[in-house]
Design an enzyme around this catalytic site. Sequence first.
Site, PDB file in Angstrom:
ATOM      1  N   HIS A   1       0.844  -1.396   0.009  1.00  0.00           N
ATOM      2  CA  HIS A   1      -0.087  -0.261   0.004  1.00  0.00           C
ATOM      3  C   HIS A   1       0.893   1.197   0.029  1.00  0.00           C
ATOM      4  O   HIS A   1       1.911   1.230   0.510  1.00  0.00           O
ATOM      5  CB  HIS A   1      -0.719  -0.203   1.315  1.00  0.00           C
TER       6      HIS A   1
ATOM      7  N   LYS B   1      -7.923  -1.765   5.895  1.00  0.00           N
ATOM      8  CA  LYS B   1      -8.024  -2.350   4.600  1.00  0.00           C
ATOM      9  C   LYS B   1      -6.796  -3.689   4.594  1.00  0.00           C
ATOM     10  O   LYS B   1      -7.441  -4.759   3.857  1.00  0.00           O
ATOM     11  CB  LYS B   1      -7.779  -1.457   3.474  1.00  0.00           C
TER      12      LYS B   1
ATOM     13  N   ASP C   1     -14.306   2.392   5.644  1.00  0.00           N
ATOM     14  CA  ASP C   1     -13.117   3.279   5.368  1.00  0.00           C
ATOM     15  C   ASP C   1     -13.575   3.686   3.872  1.00  0.00           C
ATOM     16  O   ASP C   1     -13.311   4.814   3.770  1.00  0.00           O
ATOM     17  CB  ASP C   1     -11.715   2.253   5.188  1.00  0.00           C
TER      18      ASP C   1
HETATM   19  N1  URA Z   1      -4.200   5.525   1.438  1.00  0.00           N
HETATM   20  C1  URA Z   1      -5.292   4.985   2.298  1.00  0.00           C
HETATM   21  O1  URA Z   1      -5.794   3.925   2.056  1.00  0.00           O
HETATM   22  N2  URA Z   1      -5.732   5.897   3.346  1.00  0.00           N
HETATM   23  C2  URA Z   1      -5.179   7.061   3.873  1.00  0.00           C
HETATM   24  O2  URA Z   1      -5.743   7.691   4.478  1.00  0.00           O
HETATM   25  C3  URA Z   1      -4.218   7.575   2.938  1.00  0.00           C
HETATM   26  C4  URA Z   1      -3.420   6.670   2.013  1.00  0.00           C
END
Ligand code: URA
Length: 433
Positions: free
Chosen positions: A91, A196, A170
């Site tokens: 990520h 996530k 989210d």
């Molecule tokens: N990526 C994400 O999934 N969430 C954030 O808050 C910042 C970057």
Amino acid sequence: MFLFYNENGDNMLNIINKKRLGQILTKEEINYVVEKYVSGEIPDYQMSALLMAICINDMTDEETFNLTDAMINSGETLDLSGIQGSIVDKHSTGGVGDKTTLILAPIVASCGVNVCKMSGRGLGHTGGTIDKLESINGFNVNLSIEDAIKEVNKVGAVIVSQTGNLVPADKKIYALRDVSGTVESIPLIASSIMSKKIASGASSIVIDLKVGNGALIKNLEDAKHLSDLMIKIGKKYNRKVVCVLTNMDKPLGTSIGNALEVKEALEFLNGNRNKDLEEIIYKLASLMVSLGKNVSEEIALKEVKEKLNNKEALSKFYEIVKNQGGNIDDLKISNRVFSIKSPYTGFVKEIDTLKLGELSRSIGAGRYKKDDVIDYTVGFVLNKNVGDYVLKDEELVKVYLNKIDLSINDITSCFKIDSELGDVLPNIYGVIK
Ligand code: URA
């Protein structure tokens, strides 16, 4: 008796006021907020107020753990036991020109490590992988969990949007933060990313933590704090988290904008590689492969280079796009192109990356309101980046416009050109495990 369970509508108000005064929210209060916001009982305007209070007054580690937990519990979690072989997730905290996922997923999959990746849309001035992929005609990011698992077993990689009922909290909060000025908050970023990643099931997670004026995190101190927090959250759920701190004081690679970044990713896989992007890709890919295969980073890097050089990673990219219904031959980029020239001779000493990201949003590459429609065809291609020498009237950047115009001055004012270069920041600041 909990006051916040009363029916008068003033329960959320108490919670907002508590955070506005810098007080600590209890686990019950956090659970209540997340549950009632997802069910639609708390309206966007109250949630925005709470998010703003969190941005200003921060959260303790305990509050952040509780928020992450409440977000994970807002939906289903993925059971990846149906996937054969090892799975590694990745990520990015978000940057300008950050197309790394588009390149990493096929590289890592071609090395035999599965990638089942849940990505996001643009956030603030930063672009999002899902928007980039949707610039490919037909590309389906909305696969069911079962179909995503099938795709991973078939091709080794899948990139999906927040699928079905996975962390719906989210999905809603992220979209609200994007348009309410509540993006830059360490606990909100940590809980958003980690909820996530944990719900998506991978046991090893590599985080590309971008630092600099074009990132959500502006300095190394905050970056270390965010890394530590995400590593601690990972430990609570028995996940291995590795954070790579990378430079976002300049756009990454050459292009900014959805279809333009897909094109750059494709060119990279085809052998035309920007050096900064290459260094970061090598680091992230070798970490992912080394975690997935339990081999040293050196061995993993050798394999990564091999898969790039023999074009297996490129073939894997085509395979992923085809499997998710995309037609890469039909990538649309605006043909209203303007070349912006340098007003001076000298070194590109700095680029206001945040402003360039904002400018790309202003011409349609990002959103200001939740239901804004993105223009995938617009953006910028840099001919010069930080550290490069430029002659007066030589091209600095190509601008791809469609419906919205931009002033030349706005663009050139993002570039600081000087006779002396001074110190150049590294592409990678370090790795925190
Ligand atoms: N990526 C994400 O999934 N969430 C954030 O808050 C910042 C970057």
